[in-house]
Scaffold this active site. Structure first.
Site, PDB file in Angstrom:
ATOM      1  N   LYS A  60     -18.956  44.188 -63.476  1.00 45.08           N
ATOM      2  CA  LYS A  60     -18.344  43.352 -62.427  1.00 45.08           C
ATOM      3  C   LYS A  60     -16.856  43.146 -62.710  1.00 45.08           C
ATOM      4  O   LYS A  60     -16.028  43.203 -61.801  1.00 45.08           O
ATOM      5  CB  LYS A  60     -19.073  42.000 -62.346  1.00 45.08           C
ATOM      6  CG  LYS A  60     -20.477  42.136 -61.768  1.00 45.08           C
ATOM      7  CD  LYS A  60     -21.313  40.866 -61.875  1.00 45.08           C
ATOM      8  CE  LYS A  60     -22.727  41.158 -61.352  1.00 45.08           C
ATOM      9  NZ  LYS A  60     -23.603  39.980 -61.362  1.00 45.08           N
ATOM     10  N   GLN A  71     -24.480  34.392 -64.600  1.00 43.35           N
ATOM     11  CA  GLN A  71     -25.341  35.561 -64.730  1.00 43.35           C
ATOM     12  C   GLN A  71     -26.737  35.128 -65.196  1.00 43.35           C
ATOM     13  O   GLN A  71     -26.880  34.372 -66.163  1.00 43.35           O
ATOM     14  CB  GLN A  71     -24.717  36.561 -65.721  1.00 43.35           C
ATOM     15  CG  GLN A  71     -25.427  37.908 -65.786  1.00 43.35           C
ATOM     16  CD  GLN A  71     -25.266  38.762 -64.535  1.00 43.35           C
ATOM     17  OE1 GLN A  71     -24.341  38.576 -63.727  1.00 43.35           O
ATOM     18  NE2 GLN A  71     -26.158  39.714 -64.341  1.00 43.35           N
ATOM     19  N   ASP A 101     -22.702  34.298 -55.323  1.00 43.53           N
ATOM     20  CA  ASP A 101     -24.018  34.916 -55.518  1.00 43.53           C
ATOM     21  C   ASP A 101     -24.940  34.643 -54.331  1.00 43.53           C
ATOM     22  O   ASP A 101     -25.972  35.297 -54.185  1.00 43.53           O
ATOM     23  CB  ASP A 101     -24.691  34.340 -56.779  1.00 43.53           C
ATOM     24  CG  ASP A 101     -24.620  35.283 -57.973  1.00 43.53           C
ATOM     25  OD1 ASP A 101     -24.480  36.501 -57.763  1.00 43.53           O
ATOM     26  OD2 ASP A 101     -24.718  34.780 -59.117  1.00 43.53           O
TER      27      ASP A 101
END
Ligand code: L34
Length: 289
Positions: A52, A96, A119
């Site tokens: 990312k 994450q 997200d």
């Protein structure tokens, strides 16, 4: 059989994002800033977050990885989330997953400001997504929609079977594919661990999204001729190579691929599309602010 090349598709979309970012910067704006919180030292999570970070650099975003020890308390992690919610220099951030067992993932997700939740995991964004309102959409299902669109795959009226009911893939995927839109207008069946006769469902499917996290679950004899197969699985299994592992999807590629009209490879399929969708969400977050 046509391979749905997520790597190539993601590159094409990244180019478009990079052009928009250079336009922003040329007009005196600061580029989007994405922050990723990484807890503990799960090897796969580290790889994904680093991918990312690399994607951010490629499109001209600023990115920051914040690393925390496995032992961080839930309260301390929530304080970090609150600090980022209030930080004007941060457009969006992600935590994450998975998190260590002593931390309640839902509590952390609920603490994220919906405006910075790139997200798309916060209940406000999930709710808006379900209602078809403007929202951040969870990156993996969003990436799959972009991939279907990029290849112009017909979805209207198709029977789609989603394997897996997770909050971050299966459920939003089923919702998006049943939307009155393109891609969408599918008749969706969601299967899970308690489904009776999964193969009976998958054999009738025009489109199968495999997101159960069971390596090579979907076999050739479970798929009808001409099906579109999307493999979300990404399990590391020990292997005799320099990395010490190889990545296995939820689809037994060798037996399934010959029957498909389209299929995603693993790696190089859904993974890169997940990352580019996060870039799109971050650009959107920047644009809103
Ligand atoms: N908060 N947690 C949060 N957001 C997410 O969107 C994720 N996900 C999933 C796991 N946890 C998360 C990801 O980032 C899965 N995921 C993800 C991201 C990138 C890749 C795979 C999964 C990826 O880059 N895949 C490459 C290969 C990577 C490798 O070498 O291991 C591919 O080509 O598929």
């Amino acid at each position: 059989m046509i391979l749905l090349n997520g790597k190539e598709t993601a590159e094409a979309i990244k180019k478009q994002i990079a052009e928009q970012v250079s336009g922003m910067v040329a007009s005196g704006e600061r580029p989007p800033h994405l922050v990723a919180l990484l807890v503990g030292d799960n090897g796969a999570s580290r790889t994904y977050v680093e991918n990312k970070e690399r994607a951010c650099a490629a499109v001209g975003f600023k990115s920051t990885i914040l690393r925390y020890p496995e032992s961080i308390s839930q309260a301390d992690l929530i304080s970090e989330v609150e600090r980022l919610n209030a930080d004007d220099g941060v457009d969006g951030f992600i935590i994450q997953l998975p998190l260590p067992g002593h931390i309640d993932e839902n509590k952390i997700i609920n603490a994220v400001s919906p405006d910075k939740d790139v997200d798309g995991f916060h209940p406000v964004n999930v709710g808006r997504m379900c209602l078809g309102e403007d929202s951040f959409v969870s990156a993996t299902p969003y990436g799959i929609m972009l991939l279907l669109e990029h290849y112009g795959i017909e979805t209207s009226g198709k029977h789609c079977v989603v394997l897996g009911r997770s909050n971050i893939v299966g459920r939003p995927m089923a919702n998006l594919l049943s939307r009155k839109a393109y891609p969408g207008d599918c008749t969706v069946t969601m299967c899970h661990s308690r489904t009776v006769d999964i193969a009976g469902h998958t054999r009738k499917a025009d489109i199968i999204v495999a997101a159960l996290g069971v390596p090579e679950f979907l076999k050739g004899d479970m798929v009808k001729e001409g099906a579109v197969v999307i493999d979300v699985g990404i399990t590391r299994v020990p292997a005799d190579n320099d990395k010490g592992y190889r990545i296995v999807g939820d689809v037994e590629f060798d037996s399934v691929a010959p029957k498909c009209s389209y299929i995603t490879p693993v790696p190089g399929g859904v993974g890169p599309m997940t990352i580019v969708s996060l870039m799109k969400n971050t650009l959107k977050a920047r644009g809103r602010r």
